[in-house]
Design a protein around this motif. Structure first.
Motif, PDB file in Angstrom:
ATOM      1  N   HIS A  33      36.256  29.189  46.879  1.00  0.00           N
ATOM      2  CA  HIS A  33      37.420  29.079  45.759  1.00  0.00           C
ATOM      3  C   HIS A  33      37.767  30.666  45.809  1.00  0.00           C
ATOM      4  O   HIS A  33      37.185  31.532  46.083  1.00  0.00           O
ATOM      5  CB  HIS A  33      36.859  28.684  44.342  1.00  0.00           C
ATOM      6  CG  HIS A  33      36.662  27.078  44.424  1.00  0.00           C
ATOM      7  ND1 HIS A  33      37.626  26.082  44.837  1.00  0.00           N
ATOM      8  CD2 HIS A  33      35.645  26.450  44.092  1.00  0.00           C
ATOM      9  CE1 HIS A  33      36.844  25.019  44.944  1.00  0.00           C
ATOM     10  NE2 HIS A  33      35.752  25.082  44.305  1.00  0.00           N
ATOM     11  N   ILE A  34      39.148  30.822  45.084  1.00  0.00           N
ATOM     12  CA  ILE A  34      39.672  31.998  44.711  1.00  0.00           C
ATOM     13  C   ILE A  34      38.945  32.394  43.407  1.00  0.00           C
ATOM     14  O   ILE A  34      38.656  31.761  42.438  1.00  0.00           O
ATOM     15  CB  ILE A  34      41.103  31.896  44.280  1.00  0.00           C
ATOM     16  CG1 ILE A  34      41.928  31.513  45.724  1.00  0.00           C
ATOM     17  CG2 ILE A  34      41.905  33.109  44.012  1.00  0.00           C
ATOM     18  CD1 ILE A  34      43.461  31.011  45.458  1.00  0.00           C
ATOM     19  N   ALA A  35      38.196  33.536  43.289  1.00  0.00           N
ATOM     20  CA  ALA A  35      37.451  34.071  42.210  1.00  0.00           C
ATOM     21  C   ALA A  35      38.127  35.240  41.464  1.00  0.00           C
ATOM     22  O   ALA A  35      38.760  36.052  42.421  1.00  0.00           O
ATOM     23  CB  ALA A  35      36.036  34.627  42.641  1.00  0.00           C
TER      24      ALA A  35
ATOM     25  N   ILE B 260      41.026  42.428  37.063  1.00  0.00           N
ATOM     26  CA  ILE B 260      40.357  43.606  37.611  1.00  0.00           C
ATOM     27  C   ILE B 260      39.764  43.230  38.979  1.00  0.00           C
ATOM     28  O   ILE B 260      39.492  44.431  39.668  1.00  0.00           O
ATOM     29  CB  ILE B 260      39.266  44.402  36.683  1.00  0.00           C
ATOM     30  CG1 ILE B 260      38.139  43.436  36.403  1.00  0.00           C
ATOM     31  CG2 ILE B 260      39.962  44.827  35.503  1.00  0.00           C
ATOM     32  CD1 ILE B 260      36.913  44.012  35.894  1.00  0.00           C
ATOM     33  N   ALA B 261      39.608  42.056  39.267  1.00  0.00           N
ATOM     34  CA  ALA B 261      39.075  41.698  40.655  1.00  0.00           C
ATOM     35  C   ALA B 261      39.486  40.531  41.165  1.00  0.00           C
ATOM     36  O   ALA B 261      39.472  39.490  40.322  1.00  0.00           O
ATOM     37  CB  ALA B 261      37.514  41.846  40.850  1.00  0.00           C
ATOM     38  N   VAL B 262      39.877  40.244  42.493  1.00  0.00           N
ATOM     39  CA  VAL B 262      40.316  38.938  43.023  1.00  0.00           C
ATOM     40  C   VAL B 262      39.911  38.900  44.346  1.00  0.00           C
ATOM     41  O   VAL B 262      39.812  39.871  44.913  1.00  0.00           O
ATOM     42  CB  VAL B 262      41.933  38.957  43.035  1.00  0.00           C
ATOM     43  CG1 VAL B 262      42.201  37.546  43.599  1.00  0.00           C
ATOM     44  CG2 VAL B 262      42.381  39.055  41.570  1.00  0.00           C
ATOM     45  N   SER B 263      39.372  37.431  44.765  1.00  0.00           N
ATOM     46  CA  SER B 263      38.847  37.394  46.172  1.00  0.00           C
ATOM     47  C   SER B 263      39.057  35.824  46.461  1.00  0.00           C
ATOM     48  O   SER B 263      39.141  35.239  45.590  1.00  0.00           O
ATOM     49  CB  SER B 263      37.345  37.793  46.246  1.00  0.00           C
ATOM     50  OG  SER B 263      36.941  37.576  47.627  1.00  0.00           O
ATOM     51  N   GLY B 264      39.461  35.824  47.883  1.00  0.00           N
ATOM     52  CA  GLY B 264      39.672  34.602  48.372  1.00  0.00           C
ATOM     53  C   GLY B 264      41.274  34.196  48.507  1.00  0.00           C
ATOM     54  O   GLY B 264      41.444  32.839  48.738  1.00  0.00           O
TER      55      GLY B 264
ATOM     56  N   TYR C  78      47.648  24.990  39.969  1.00  0.00           N
ATOM     57  CA  TYR C  78      46.150  25.038  40.575  1.00  0.00           C
ATOM     58  C   TYR C  78      45.764  23.758  40.932  1.00  0.00           C
ATOM     59  O   TYR C  78      46.010  22.767  39.776  1.00  0.00           O
ATOM     60  CB  TYR C  78      45.332  25.973  39.736  1.00  0.00           C
ATOM     61  CG  TYR C  78      45.832  27.344  39.771  1.00  0.00           C
ATOM     62  CD1 TYR C  78      46.186  27.968  40.594  1.00  0.00           C
ATOM     63  CD2 TYR C  78      45.875  27.896  38.400  1.00  0.00           C
ATOM     64  CE1 TYR C  78      46.717  29.608  40.391  1.00  0.00           C
ATOM     65  CE2 TYR C  78      46.312  29.026  38.115  1.00  0.00           C
ATOM     66  CZ  TYR C  78      46.632  29.875  39.037  1.00  0.00           C
ATOM     67  OH  TYR C  78      47.197  31.092  38.980  1.00  0.00           O
ATOM     68  N   ASN C  79      45.065  23.259  41.810  1.00  0.00           N
ATOM     69  CA  ASN C  79      44.439  22.012  41.845  1.00  0.00           C
ATOM     70  C   ASN C  79      43.420  21.834  40.678  1.00  0.00           C
ATOM     71  O   ASN C  79      43.285  20.931  40.319  1.00  0.00           O
ATOM     72  CB  ASN C  79      44.155  21.554  43.132  1.00  0.00           C
ATOM     73  CG  ASN C  79      43.640  20.261  43.337  1.00  0.00           C
ATOM     74  OD1 ASN C  79      44.262  19.167  43.087  1.00  0.00           O
ATOM     75  ND2 ASN C  79      42.527  19.916  43.994  1.00  0.00           N
TER      76      ASN C  79
ATOM     77  N   ILE D  54      39.438  29.170  41.129  1.00  0.00           N
ATOM     78  CA  ILE D  54      40.662  28.489  41.141  1.00  0.00           C
ATOM     79  C   ILE D  54      40.474  28.026  42.700  1.00  0.00           C
ATOM     80  O   ILE D  54      40.244  28.497  43.575  1.00  0.00           O
ATOM     81  CB  ILE D  54      41.798  29.451  41.139  1.00  0.00           C
ATOM     82  CG1 ILE D  54      41.741  30.440  39.791  1.00  0.00           C
ATOM     83  CG2 ILE D  54      43.088  28.675  41.319  1.00  0.00           C
ATOM     84  CD1 ILE D  54      42.862  31.396  39.785  1.00  0.00           C
ATOM     85  N   SER D  55      41.006  26.558  42.647  1.00  0.00           N
ATOM     86  CA  SER D  55      41.461  25.960  43.878  1.00  0.00           C
ATOM     87  C   SER D  55      42.639  25.419  44.068  1.00  0.00           C
ATOM     88  O   SER D  55      43.356  24.915  43.054  1.00  0.00           O
ATOM     89  CB  SER D  55      40.294  24.748  43.864  1.00  0.00           C
ATOM     90  OG  SER D  55      40.472  24.159  45.083  1.00  0.00           O
ATOM     91  N   LYS D  56      43.152  25.948  45.184  1.00  0.00           N
ATOM     92  CA  LYS D  56      44.629  25.261  45.628  1.00  0.00           C
ATOM     93  C   LYS D  56      44.387  24.068  46.451  1.00  0.00           C
ATOM     94  O   LYS D  56      45.638  23.839  46.770  1.00  0.00           O
ATOM     95  CB  LYS D  56      45.431  26.621  45.865  1.00  0.00           C
ATOM     96  CG  LYS D  56      45.813  27.496  44.810  1.00  0.00           C
ATOM     97  CD  LYS D  56      46.734  28.461  45.021  1.00  0.00           C
ATOM     98  CE  LYS D  56      48.100  27.917  45.154  1.00  0.00           C
ATOM     99  NZ  LYS D  56      49.233  28.818  45.239  1.00  0.00           N
ATOM    100  N   GLU D  57      43.264  23.997  46.806  1.00  0.00           N
ATOM    101  CA  GLU D  57      43.269  23.125  47.967  1.00  0.00           C
ATOM    102  C   GLU D  57      43.369  21.506  47.453  1.00  0.00           C
ATOM    103  O   GLU D  57      42.955  21.234  46.116  1.00  0.00           O
ATOM    104  CB  GLU D  57      41.915  23.008  48.643  1.00  0.00           C
ATOM    105  CG  GLU D  57      41.774  24.088  49.315  1.00  0.00           C
ATOM    106  CD  GLU D  57      40.311  23.951  50.260  1.00  0.00           C
ATOM    107  OE1 GLU D  57      39.915  22.984  50.754  1.00  0.00           O
ATOM    108  OE2 GLU D  57      39.721  25.234  50.295  1.00  0.00           O
TER     109      GLU D  57
END
Length: 184
Positions: A72-74, A83-87, A134-135, A155-158
């Protein structure tokens, strides 16, 4: 640097009053901690202090690990911004101000989970457009010494991807570890 056109004098105790409009705009309240910097040109810079901001590198690595582990997106936020995002969504979210809805979830020390896209998804940043859905998502506050200092968000967008108790536990663990890092 943006000029405000406001001039203040230093009083006999060395204090300077920050104008109300600036305090309101920057959400600086009574007792808010500020960092003080100086530069070679003799400028003094006041910056709103973020305890979790000191952990930006650690938070970035942790977000990467969360994203890789869960798929997922973190996101990791302090009380004011991401301050931080990944995925994914890094350009859209990183260093953006958080939404009032997310701020409210954090202030109430709520744990928020939307398992499907038929449930309401909380916007993470102020600049998110209303059509972004967001899903599913999980939001967990980061608490240090009894105070909320930020949040961890998955977060999941799938399509057809639902958050389970496993994601909730992963986010809870991440928030606990980040909060404990601030207490050291």
């Amino acid at each position: 640097m943006k000029a405000t056109g406001v001039v203040r004098r230093i009083d006999d105790l060395g204090r300077v009053v920050i104008p109300k409009e600036i305090r309101r705009t920057l959400r600086i309240g009574e007792g808010s901690p500020l960092e003080i910097y100086t530069d070679k040109d003799g400028e003094i810079i006041l910056k709103k202090y973020s305890p979790i901001g000191e952990l930006t590198e650690f938070a970035t690595n942790y977000a990467d690990t969360l994203s890789k582990t869960t798929g997922h997106i973190a996101c990791i936020t302090d009380k004011d911004s991401v301050i931080a995002v990944s995925g994914g969504l890094k350009k859209e979210m990183l260093e953006q101000s958080i939404s009032k809805e997310l701020e409210e979830v954090m202030e109430n020390k709520e744990i928020y989970t939307s398992k499907d896209n038929d449930e309401i998804a909380i916007p993470i940043t102020k600049n998110e457009k209303k059509e972004r859905i967001y899903n599913s998502q999980v939001i967990y506050p980061i608490i240090s010494d009894g105070d909320v200092v930020g949040s961890v968000v998955l977060i999941s967008k799938e399509p057809n991807k639902k958050m389970s108790d496993i994601e909730l536990k992963v986010v809870q663990s991440a928030a606990g570890i980040l909060g404990s890092q601030l207490e050291i």
